[in-house]
Design an enzyme around this catalytic site. Structure first.
Site, PDB file in Angstrom:
ATOM      1  N   GLY A   5      54.344  36.051  36.272  1.00 29.84           N
ATOM      2  CA  GLY A   5      54.538  37.500  36.313  1.00 29.84           C
ATOM      3  C   GLY A   5      54.708  38.050  34.910  1.00 29.84           C
ATOM      4  N   ARG A   6      55.420  39.131  34.802  1.00 27.72           N
ATOM      5  CA  ARG A   6      55.609  39.772  33.493  1.00 27.72           C
ATOM      6  C   ARG A   6      56.772  39.180  32.704  1.00 27.72           C
ATOM      7  NH1 ARG A   6      53.617  45.015  32.734  1.00 27.72           N
ATOM      8  NH2 ARG A   6      54.156  44.550  30.588  1.00 27.72           N
ATOM      9  N   GLU A   9      56.451  37.550  29.099  1.00 24.70           N
ATOM     10  CA  GLU A   9      56.247  38.502  28.007  1.00 24.70           C
ATOM     11  C   GLU A   9      57.567  38.757  27.271  1.00 24.70           C
ATOM     12  OE1 GLU A   9      54.721  43.114  27.765  1.00 24.70           O
ATOM     13  OE2 GLU A   9      54.082  41.884  29.446  1.00 24.70           O
ATOM     14  N   CYS A  35      50.946  31.095  36.142  1.00 21.09           N
ATOM     15  CA  CYS A  35      50.537  32.472  35.909  1.00 21.09           C
ATOM     16  C   CYS A  35      50.618  32.838  34.419  1.00 21.09           C
ATOM     17  CB  CYS A  35      51.360  33.409  36.787  1.00 21.09           C
ATOM     18  SG  CYS A  35      50.742  35.095  36.915  1.00 21.09           S
ATOM     19  N   HIS A  36      51.476  33.763  34.030  1.00 25.02           N
ATOM     20  CA  HIS A  36      51.615  34.205  32.645  1.00 25.02           C
ATOM     21  C   HIS A  36      52.522  33.289  31.813  1.00 25.02           C
ATOM     22  CE1 HIS A  36      50.040  37.997  34.238  1.00 25.02           C
ATOM     23  NE2 HIS A  36      49.870  38.413  32.992  1.00 25.02           N
ATOM     24  N   TYR A  55      47.103  32.645  34.133  1.00 24.85           N
ATOM     25  CA  TYR A  55      46.488  33.908  34.503  1.00 24.85           C
ATOM     26  C   TYR A  55      45.353  34.148  33.508  1.00 24.85           C
ATOM     27  CZ  TYR A  55      46.153  38.809  35.901  1.00 24.85           C
ATOM     28  OH  TYR A  55      45.714  40.008  36.369  1.00 24.85           O
TER      29      TYR A  55
END
Length: 95
Positions: A5-6, A9, A35-36, A55
């Protein structure tokens, strides 16, 4: 396990998170990233020479960190040494 997900980051901005990833790598302990999450691995400098799935939009991060971005089905994972990575699940892809 580094979540997707985010969150990666922001997690990659935390020096303690980077230190933990580097320590796990040095000790050859397993690291799972989905994913991320490879954004954290890239920031920690642990992808050089490693195959890694993620991702798709984070593929350039993997490559710039010296890793090899690998495309696999959402039901598969990539194992390279202590590193286990996977793309996002089907609920993560719009469409």
């Amino acid at each position: 396990m580094i979540p997707g997900g985010r969150s990666p980051e922001y997690l990659r901005l935390n020096p303690k998170v980077i230190e933990i990833v580097q320590q796990f790598t040095k000790a050859n302990k397993p690291i799972a990233a989905i994913c991320h999450a490879p954004q954290v691995l890239a920031a920690a400098g642990v992808l050089k020479g490693k195959k890694c799935s993620a991702y798709p939009a984070t593929g350039p991060d993997v490559t710039l960190a010296g890793g090899e971005y690998v495309t696999v089905a959402m039901t598969e994972a990539v194992v390279d040494g202590n590193l286990v990575t996977a793309p996002p699940g089907p609920r993560s892809i719009p469409g």
